[in-house]
Write an enzyme that holds these catalytic residues in place. Sequence first.
Site, PDB file in Angstrom:
ATOM      1  N   SER A  59      23.975  37.034  37.481  1.00 22.70           N
ATOM      2  CA  SER A  59      24.750  36.768  38.693  1.00 22.70           C
ATOM      3  C   SER A  59      26.201  36.574  38.281  1.00 22.70           C
ATOM      4  O   SER A  59      26.518  35.638  37.543  1.00 22.70           O
ATOM      5  CB  SER A  59      24.195  35.501  39.355  1.00 22.70           C
ATOM      6  OG  SER A  59      25.038  35.072  40.398  1.00 22.70           O
ATOM      7  N   LYS A  87      24.114  41.188  39.935  1.00 28.62           N
ATOM      8  CA  LYS A  87      24.362  40.608  41.267  1.00 28.62           C
ATOM      9  C   LYS A  87      25.809  40.157  41.316  1.00 28.62           C
ATOM     10  O   LYS A  87      26.278  39.461  40.424  1.00 28.62           O
ATOM     11  CB  LYS A  87      23.409  39.420  41.470  1.00 28.62           C
ATOM     12  CG  LYS A  87      23.728  38.501  42.633  1.00 28.62           C
ATOM     13  CD  LYS A  87      22.585  37.521  42.849  1.00 28.62           C
ATOM     14  CE  LYS A  87      23.092  36.106  43.063  1.00 28.62           C
ATOM     15  NZ  LYS A  87      21.985  35.141  43.220  1.00 28.62           N
ATOM     16  N   LYS A 134      13.602  29.508  44.646  1.00 24.21           N
ATOM     17  CA  LYS A 134      14.146  28.532  43.694  1.00 24.21           C
ATOM     18  C   LYS A 134      13.269  27.300  43.816  1.00 24.21           C
ATOM     19  O   LYS A 134      13.158  26.731  44.916  1.00 24.21           O
ATOM     20  CB  LYS A 134      15.595  28.163  44.040  1.00 24.21           C
ATOM     21  CG  LYS A 134      16.596  29.278  43.782  1.00 24.21           C
ATOM     22  CD  LYS A 134      18.014  28.850  44.147  1.00 24.21           C
ATOM     23  CE  LYS A 134      18.992  29.988  43.873  1.00 24.21           C
ATOM     24  NZ  LYS A 134      20.323  29.716  44.473  1.00 24.21           N
ATOM     25  N   GLY A 147      18.425  31.227  40.398  1.00 22.22           N
ATOM     26  CA  GLY A 147      18.882  30.257  39.409  1.00 22.22           C
ATOM     27  C   GLY A 147      19.920  29.326  40.003  1.00 22.22           C
ATOM     28  O   GLY A 147      20.518  29.623  41.034  1.00 22.22           O
ATOM     29  N   GLU A 174      22.127  39.086  49.700  1.00 17.57           N
ATOM     30  CA  GLU A 174      21.538  37.751  49.709  1.00 17.57           C
ATOM     31  C   GLU A 174      22.357  36.822  50.600  1.00 17.57           C
ATOM     32  O   GLU A 174      23.578  36.762  50.489  1.00 17.57           O
ATOM     33  CB  GLU A 174      21.519  37.242  48.252  1.00 17.57           C
ATOM     34  CG  GLU A 174      20.769  35.950  48.006  1.00 17.57           C
ATOM     35  CD  GLU A 174      20.770  35.590  46.508  1.00 17.57           C
ATOM     36  OE1 GLU A 174      20.953  36.479  45.650  1.00 17.57           O
ATOM     37  OE2 GLU A 174      20.602  34.399  46.204  1.00 17.57           O
ATOM     38  N   ASP A 195      25.569  38.658  46.765  1.00 17.69           N
ATOM     39  CA  ASP A 195      25.168  37.339  47.284  1.00 17.69           C
ATOM     40  C   ASP A 195      26.384  36.707  47.933  1.00 17.69           C
ATOM     41  O   ASP A 195      27.391  36.447  47.271  1.00 17.69           O
ATOM     42  CB  ASP A 195      24.654  36.467  46.127  1.00 17.69           C
ATOM     43  CG  ASP A 195      24.138  35.113  46.597  1.00 17.69           C
ATOM     44  OD1 ASP A 195      24.210  34.807  47.805  1.00 17.69           O
ATOM     45  OD2 ASP A 195      23.651  34.347  45.736  1.00 17.69           O
ATOM     46  N   LYS A 217      28.723  38.110  43.334  1.00 19.16           N
ATOM     47  CA  LYS A 217      29.044  37.151  44.387  1.00 19.16           C
ATOM     48  C   LYS A 217      30.125  37.780  45.266  1.00 19.16           C
ATOM     49  O   LYS A 217      31.097  38.347  44.733  1.00 19.16           O
ATOM     50  CB  LYS A 217      29.569  35.850  43.768  1.00 19.16           C
ATOM     51  CG  LYS A 217      28.498  35.065  43.018  1.00 19.16           C
ATOM     52  CD  LYS A 217      27.479  34.492  43.981  1.00 19.16           C
ATOM     53  CE  LYS A 217      26.533  33.542  43.281  1.00 19.16           C
ATOM     54  NZ  LYS A 217      25.537  32.982  44.220  1.00 19.16           N
ATOM     55  N   ASP A 252      18.073  33.032  50.566  1.00 14.66           N
ATOM     56  CA  ASP A 252      18.082  32.021  49.510  1.00 14.66           C
ATOM     57  C   ASP A 252      18.160  30.659  50.211  1.00 14.66           C
ATOM     58  O   ASP A 252      17.125  30.045  50.513  1.00 14.66           O
ATOM     59  CB  ASP A 252      19.283  32.307  48.575  1.00 14.66           C
ATOM     60  CG  ASP A 252      19.539  31.231  47.533  1.00 14.66           C
ATOM     61  OD1 ASP A 252      18.864  30.208  47.531  1.00 14.66           O
ATOM     62  OD2 ASP A 252      20.451  31.410  46.687  1.00 14.66           O
TER      63      ASP A 252
HETATM   64  O1  OSB Z   1      23.265  31.413  45.337  1.00 13.01           O
HETATM   65  O2  OSB Z   1      21.994  32.120  43.816  1.00 13.01           O
HETATM   66  C1  OSB Z   1      22.906  31.368  44.176  1.00 13.01           C
HETATM   67  C2  OSB Z   1      24.301  29.425  41.194  1.00 13.01           C
HETATM   68  C3  OSB Z   1      24.471  28.192  41.754  1.00 13.01           C
HETATM   69  C4  OSB Z   1      24.177  28.006  43.079  1.00 13.01           C
HETATM   70  C5  OSB Z   1      23.696  29.071  43.843  1.00 13.01           C
HETATM   71  C6  OSB Z   1      23.499  30.314  43.280  1.00 13.01           C
HETATM   72  C7  OSB Z   1      23.850  30.504  41.941  1.00 13.01           C
HETATM   73  C8  OSB Z   1      23.764  31.779  41.249  1.00 13.01           C
HETATM   74  C9  OSB Z   1      23.674  31.762  39.740  1.00 13.01           C
HETATM   75  O3  OSB Z   1      23.819  32.848  41.804  1.00 13.01           O
HETATM   76  C10 OSB Z   1      22.294  31.957  39.264  1.00 13.01           C
HETATM   77  C11 OSB Z   1      22.151  31.597  37.810  1.00 13.01           C
HETATM   78  O4  OSB Z   1      22.534  32.403  36.968  1.00 13.01           O
HETATM   79  O5  OSB Z   1      21.645  30.496  37.510  1.00 13.01           O
HETATM   80 MG    MG Z   2      22.007  32.866  46.258  1.00 14.85          MG
END
Ligand code: OSB
Ligand code: MG
Length: 389
Positions: free
Chosen positions: A153, A179, A280, A308, A231, A206, A181, A256
Amino acid sequence: MQTRSQIVTQPVPAVSDQLEIEKIEIRTVRLPLNEPFETSSGRIESRLIFLVSVEAGGLTGWGEVVAAEEPLYSYETVGTAQQVIRDYLVAAMLSRPNADLADLAARFAAFRGHNMAKAGLELAYMDLLARARDRSLSQLIGGVRGRIAVGVSLGIQLTSDRLLERVDQYLAVGYQRIKLKIKPGWDVDVVREVRRHYPDILLSVDANSAYTIADEHHLRALDDFGLLMIEQPLDHDDLVEHAKLQSRMTTPICLDESITGMKRAEQALDMGSCQIINIKIGRVGGYSQALAIHDLCYSRGIPVWCGGMLESGIGRAHNIALASLPGFSLPGDISASSRYFARDMIAPEVTVAADGTVEVPRASGLGFEVDLDYIISKTETVERFERNA
Ligand code: OSB
Ligand code: MG
């Protein structure tokens, strides 16, 4: 299709799950991130890791509360989780022996919300249970995979050139899915640019709730790029508008933030709010709900993957076990320890092989050594609770 209880729970011998927890410890440990992580809701440079350990009969189980320091991704924070665990959950866990996971979950269900706090204790309980039975966590929950597929991510960057460098770097070491952001101002153009350079990779985005249904037209432009999914484009608790948007977009929506438990997952699927679910363990309140959502999606043919929360190795080890279940058919946000931290608190650290997979450990419990000396050296706060003799 078979349910998990048919395919999975059967081989487990009839051993009692009963554990009489003697001691609970909660601890915060600050780890700097190798690079800042920026999403539509903000930017962080270090992670205040919240560890939970529980002890019974000379064994220790470890869990992690994935809450952040600020209530941005969810209303929970490190502070609220400390309070809820200290004032409510500890007593519920220590009041009498825990018959099994369902018993523990039922006690916690009396308290509304605070899923990440509850999950931290459920995780520690399940690690302890696995160790007590000398099984790996993956075996304990019915995992079927020896290796799991992983992606990365990538946070919002200063420039798209910088992002392309990052994409290149992670593809080069094998990650199976990228992925990105996104947020208003960092979305369609950036995705177009990445797609132009990498026409064939598994690519997803995402938004962490950065858009509203009024952005429908703009979001639909993303349909041109063959994304694996988008996402959580809309509000964290809005299944209705996600269903509207999904009916007007071809890109699969993955939820999510909106999926806070089994009931919400069922409602989202019934309403057509999404076609994919990011599970999660922390967000849904622990293994009890995560397994139930997995089973639901598996029985309906809905793909799931493990999200994650920038966990330490302890939370990551739980994610690896979860992602070994049969329904986890898409690469998870479970990256190498070195993607996050200069040094992790488990040994060996999590590594990603050249084929973009992570090994599921077979040793008992988490399957990693917990580096207590390193944890202690980085500890900011610690509280201990003991069962009254
Ligand atoms: O939205 O998936 C998410 C990290 C912190 C809070 C929300 C998210 C995320 C990530 C990182 O996308 C995922 C990771 O590498 O742990
Ligand atoms: Mg997410």
